[in-house]
Scaffold this active site. Sequence first.
Site, PDB file in Angstrom:
ATOM      1  N   MET A   1       7.786  -2.987  -7.359  1.00  0.00           N
ATOM      2  CA  MET A   1       7.049  -1.916  -6.680  1.00  0.00           C
ATOM      3  C   MET A   1       6.747  -0.751  -7.621  1.00  0.00           C
ATOM      4  O   MET A   1       7.577  -0.402  -8.462  1.00  0.00           O
ATOM      5  CB  MET A   1       7.863  -1.413  -5.491  1.00  0.00           C
ATOM      6  CG  MET A   1       8.009  -2.444  -4.428  1.00  0.00           C
ATOM      7  SD  MET A   1       6.396  -2.827  -3.712  1.00  0.00           S
ATOM      8  CE  MET A   1       6.819  -4.278  -2.749  1.00  0.00           C
TER       9      MET A   1
ATOM     10  N   PHE B   1       4.170  -0.765  -9.674  1.00  0.00           N
ATOM     11  CA  PHE B   1       3.427  -1.259 -10.846  1.00  0.00           C
ATOM     12  C   PHE B   1       2.225  -2.077 -10.400  1.00  0.00           C
ATOM     13  O   PHE B   1       2.250  -2.720  -9.363  1.00  0.00           O
ATOM     14  CB  PHE B   1       4.333  -2.128 -11.723  1.00  0.00           C
ATOM     15  CG  PHE B   1       5.334  -1.315 -12.474  1.00  0.00           C
ATOM     16  CD1 PHE B   1       5.030  -0.814 -13.736  1.00  0.00           C
ATOM     17  CD2 PHE B   1       6.549  -0.990 -11.898  1.00  0.00           C
ATOM     18  CE1 PHE B   1       5.937  -0.011 -14.402  1.00  0.00           C
ATOM     19  CE2 PHE B   1       7.460  -0.194 -12.563  1.00  0.00           C
ATOM     20  CZ  PHE B   1       7.168   0.306 -13.819  1.00  0.00           C
TER      21      PHE B   1
ATOM     22  N   HIS C   1       0.882  -1.177   0.000  1.00  0.00           N
ATOM     23  CA  HIS C   1       0.000   0.000   0.000  1.00  0.00           C
ATOM     24  C   HIS C   1       0.920   1.229   0.000  1.00  0.00           C
ATOM     25  O   HIS C   1       1.710   1.410  -0.938  1.00  0.00           O
ATOM     26  CB  HIS C   1      -0.918  -0.106   1.215  1.00  0.00           C
ATOM     27  CG  HIS C   1      -2.091   0.830   1.253  1.00  0.00           C
ATOM     28  ND1 HIS C   1      -2.450   1.646   0.216  1.00  0.00           N
ATOM     29  CD2 HIS C   1      -3.008   1.079   2.243  1.00  0.00           C
ATOM     30  CE1 HIS C   1      -3.526   2.355   0.558  1.00  0.00           C
ATOM     31  NE2 HIS C   1      -3.875   2.036   1.783  1.00  0.00           N
TER      32      HIS C   1
ATOM     33  N   HIS D   1      -2.173  -2.496 -10.062  1.00  0.00           N
ATOM     34  CA  HIS D   1      -3.162  -1.895  -9.171  1.00  0.00           C
ATOM     35  C   HIS D   1      -4.359  -2.822  -9.063  1.00  0.00           C
ATOM     36  O   HIS D   1      -4.739  -3.453 -10.041  1.00  0.00           O
ATOM     37  CB  HIS D   1      -3.608  -0.517  -9.702  1.00  0.00           C
ATOM     38  CG  HIS D   1      -4.278   0.300  -8.660  1.00  0.00           C
ATOM     39  ND1 HIS D   1      -5.627   0.183  -8.394  1.00  0.00           N
ATOM     40  CD2 HIS D   1      -3.784   1.197  -7.782  1.00  0.00           C
ATOM     41  CE1 HIS D   1      -5.922   1.000  -7.406  1.00  0.00           C
ATOM     42  NE2 HIS D   1      -4.831   1.624  -7.019  1.00  0.00           N
TER      43      HIS D   1
ATOM     44  N   ARG E   1     -18.858  -6.137   9.314  1.00  0.00           N
ATOM     45  CA  ARG E   1     -18.522  -7.434   9.894  1.00  0.00           C
ATOM     46  C   ARG E   1     -18.826  -8.509   8.855  1.00  0.00           C
ATOM     47  O   ARG E   1     -19.938  -9.036   8.793  1.00  0.00           O
ATOM     48  CB  ARG E   1     -19.353  -7.642  11.163  1.00  0.00           C
ATOM     49  CG  ARG E   1     -18.838  -8.645  12.167  1.00  0.00           C
ATOM     50  CD  ARG E   1     -18.865 -10.037  11.626  1.00  0.00           C
ATOM     51  NE  ARG E   1     -18.498 -11.042  12.607  1.00  0.00           N
ATOM     52  CZ  ARG E   1     -18.114 -12.247  12.246  1.00  0.00           C
ATOM     53  NH1 ARG E   1     -18.010 -12.577  10.956  1.00  0.00           N
ATOM     54  NH2 ARG E   1     -17.815 -13.145  13.162  1.00  0.00           N
TER      55      ARG E   1
ATOM     56  N   ASP F   1       2.592   5.647  -7.033  1.00  0.00           N
ATOM     57  CA  ASP F   1       3.849   5.631  -6.275  1.00  0.00           C
ATOM     58  C   ASP F   1       5.077   5.725  -7.164  1.00  0.00           C
ATOM     59  O   ASP F   1       6.141   6.135  -6.716  1.00  0.00           O
ATOM     60  CB  ASP F   1       3.924   4.358  -5.416  1.00  0.00           C
ATOM     61  CG  ASP F   1       2.888   4.392  -4.313  1.00  0.00           C
ATOM     62  OD1 ASP F   1       2.725   5.461  -3.708  1.00  0.00           O
ATOM     63  OD2 ASP F   1       2.220   3.366  -4.082  1.00  0.00           O
TER      64      ASP F   1
HETATM   65  N1  COA Z   1       4.964  -6.950  -9.930  1.00  0.00           N
HETATM   66  C1  COA Z   1       4.955  -8.138 -10.527  1.00  0.00           C
HETATM   67  N2  COA Z   1       3.841  -8.765 -10.922  1.00  0.00           N
HETATM   68  C2  COA Z   1       2.685  -8.131 -10.673  1.00  0.00           C
HETATM   69  C3  COA Z   1       2.614  -6.893 -10.046  1.00  0.00           C
HETATM   70  C4  COA Z   1       3.821  -6.288  -9.678  1.00  0.00           C
HETATM   71  N3  COA Z   1       3.843  -5.098  -9.095  1.00  0.00           N
HETATM   72  N4  COA Z   1       1.330  -6.501  -9.932  1.00  0.00           N
HETATM   73  C5  COA Z   1       0.591  -7.461 -10.492  1.00  0.00           C
HETATM   74  N5  COA Z   1       1.408  -8.466 -10.926  1.00  0.00           N
HETATM   75  C6  COA Z   1       1.005  -9.648 -11.645  1.00  0.00           C
HETATM   76  C7  COA Z   1       0.499 -10.731 -10.734  1.00  0.00           C
HETATM   77  O1  COA Z   1       1.553 -11.632 -10.418  1.00  0.00           O
HETATM   78  C8  COA Z   1      -0.524 -11.397 -11.561  1.00  0.00           C
HETATM   79  O2  COA Z   1       0.146 -12.296 -12.397  1.00  0.00           O
HETATM   80  P1  COA Z   1      -0.397 -13.816 -12.490  1.00  0.00           P
HETATM   81  O3  COA Z   1      -1.741 -13.665 -13.140  1.00  0.00           O
HETATM   82  O4  COA Z   1       0.665 -14.442 -13.326  1.00  0.00           O
HETATM   83  O5  COA Z   1      -0.460 -14.319 -11.076  1.00  0.00           O
HETATM   84  C9  COA Z   1      -1.070 -10.309 -12.450  1.00  0.00           C
HETATM   85  O6  COA Z   1      -0.077  -9.312 -12.469  1.00  0.00           O
HETATM   86  C10 COA Z   1      -2.379  -9.723 -11.993  1.00  0.00           C
HETATM   87  O7  COA Z   1      -2.238  -9.213 -10.691  1.00  0.00           O
HETATM   88  P2  COA Z   1      -3.475  -9.146  -9.659  1.00  0.00           P
HETATM   89  O8  COA Z   1      -3.481 -10.380  -8.837  1.00  0.00           O
HETATM   90  O9  COA Z   1      -4.704  -8.846 -10.397  1.00  0.00           O
HETATM   91  O10 COA Z   1      -3.062  -7.902  -8.778  1.00  0.00           O
HETATM   92  P3  COA Z   1      -3.659  -7.542  -7.344  1.00  0.00           P
HETATM   93  O11 COA Z   1      -4.879  -6.760  -7.553  1.00  0.00           O
HETATM   94  O12 COA Z   1      -3.770  -8.695  -6.421  1.00  0.00           O
HETATM   95  O13 COA Z   1      -2.481  -6.643  -6.732  1.00  0.00           O
HETATM   96  C11 COA Z   1      -1.191  -4.832  -6.075  1.00  0.00           C
HETATM   97  C12 COA Z   1      -2.478  -5.268  -6.752  1.00  0.00           C
HETATM   98  C13 COA Z   1      -1.161  -3.312  -5.982  1.00  0.00           C
HETATM   99  C14 COA Z   1      -1.122  -5.418  -4.643  1.00  0.00           C
HETATM  100  C15 COA Z   1      -0.011  -5.349  -6.900  1.00  0.00           C
HETATM  101  O14 COA Z   1      -0.113  -4.876  -8.215  1.00  0.00           O
HETATM  102  C16 COA Z   1       1.326  -5.002  -6.284  1.00  0.00           C
HETATM  103  O15 COA Z   1       1.783  -5.696  -5.371  1.00  0.00           O
HETATM  104  N6  COA Z   1       1.981  -3.908  -6.769  1.00  0.00           N
HETATM  105  C17 COA Z   1       3.240  -3.480  -6.218  1.00  0.00           C
HETATM  106  C18 COA Z   1       3.054  -2.690  -4.944  1.00  0.00           C
HETATM  107  C19 COA Z   1       2.557  -1.288  -5.251  1.00  0.00           C
HETATM  108  O16 COA Z   1       3.074  -0.618  -6.119  1.00  0.00           O
HETATM  109  N7  COA Z   1       1.568  -0.862  -4.441  1.00  0.00           N
HETATM  110  C20 COA Z   1       0.968   0.450  -4.588  1.00  0.00           C
HETATM  111  C21 COA Z   1      -0.425   0.318  -5.100  1.00  0.00           C
HETATM  112  S1  COA Z   1      -1.127   1.885  -5.489  1.00  0.00           S
END
Ligand code: COA
Length: 389
Positions: free
Chosen positions: A267, A269, A232, A271, A370, A326
């Site tokens: 990090m 990338f 986050h 959302h 809840r 970010d």
């Molecule tokens: N780096 C590498 N792979 C990523 C990724 C990232 N930052 N974000 C998404 N992916 C990949 C996932 O591995 C998934 O691949 P798969 O289908 O082979 O498993 C695919 O992209 C889809 O991802 P998804 O599960 O839909 O994403 P999510 O909604 O669960 O996660 C975040 C969202 C923000 C938690 C995630 O993108 C992330 O951890 N980003 C980096 C942290 C960050 O920048 N946070 C700030 C958010 S504003």
Amino acid sequence: MPYPSSDQKDPESGLAGVTAGQTSICSLGETLRYRGYAVSDLVQCSFEEVAYLLLWGELPTAHQLEAFAARIQRAAQSMPQTIVCCFQKLAESSPQSSIMDVLRTGVSVLGQLECDNGPAESLYDRDLSQQRNKAEQLLGQVPALLTIWIDCLRGRKPSPWPNKPLATALLEKLCQTKVSDIAATVFNTTLILYAEHEFNASTFAARTVTSTGSDMHSAVTAAIGALKGPLHGGANEKVLHQLMDIGVPENIEPWLARKLNDHEVVMGFGHRVYKTGDIRANLLGDACHRLIHSDSSFEPHDKLEKLAHQLEKLMLEKKGLHPNLDWPAARVYHALGLPINLFTPLFVVARVSGWTSHIIEQMGTSRLIRPLAQYVGPSPRPYVAIKDR
Ligand code: COA
């Protein structure tokens, strides 16, 4: 940090795609809007103007804005001495503390000093304008907590909060010097873009706490804890460490190949909601470009910008992933000369406006949050007395 593998993710895990409630504060439809206004329009405002919109529901008149900004300034200028004493002691005993912990503790102490016991029990007796006053106080107090902590760490007597717009005042206090107009403008843009984002994890945490009938300070304390995590708010600090780790353009390809091969998170990338790009990243990416090219003193940052753009291109090519807010925010803060451990705390300074608006909206309903859990533990089994185990 490893990414959860597909078999660890059922379609609803992490409440992805679940509508968990209603809000009139923010919508993420075809573009991001605060109270109906597109953020692409709001970036021309001052942070105070946007904070007023979030809290009060309408854009302020010039007179309302002036009075609102003055109330925030007064809150920043009249911090309780107990906070200073408490921070001086903490700075001596644990100077390495995460500044997120400092803010979490600071808000908690402010709540205790105010004897904040939450809104009136009856929905009908609730005077939410009192809660808005509390929110306005926090808008000034949270950035002041940040600068008081830094003064205490450096063994300085906290200096007075200047009578300037919040973005300029805070940036000047952090940089310990006057800042250019463009620096203050781009810093202000980061605060506007960080201000609010619907039911993100920290806002949802704040709303969950509020739904139990608890108070604003407790809800903001919980939200700060949630924002600290690297998935986050903590991502903006990791973004810069990542770019420093890559160092030179030749390292980008092997660095990314290693990350993706090891299923590591990149990090800045991806959302949970935006799958085809984050408008905030585009807006701040443009502002970052303007800042870097505004003055030759920013020239050294051009290398980092080129590195960032190359990684961005490669991420899109290899994973189809777009940058989030970010990604440019970390580069803007770095170009402004701010230390990395301030990046996530600055997110807090801005998001207090969104959190408190959601807390007040949640206080207007009496519905406890809840949800249910799907049980996946052992099947029913007989109890065994301790002597027989
Ligand atoms: N780096 C590498 N792979 C990523 C990724 C990232 N930052 N974000 C998404 N992916 C990949 C996932 O591995 C998934 O691949 P798969 O289908 O082979 O498993 C695919 O992209 C889809 O991802 P998804 O599960 O839909 O994403 P999510 O909604 O669960 O996660 C975040 C969202 C923000 C938690 C995630 O993108 C992330 O951890 N980003 C980096 C942290 C960050 O920048 N946070 C700030 C958010 S504003």
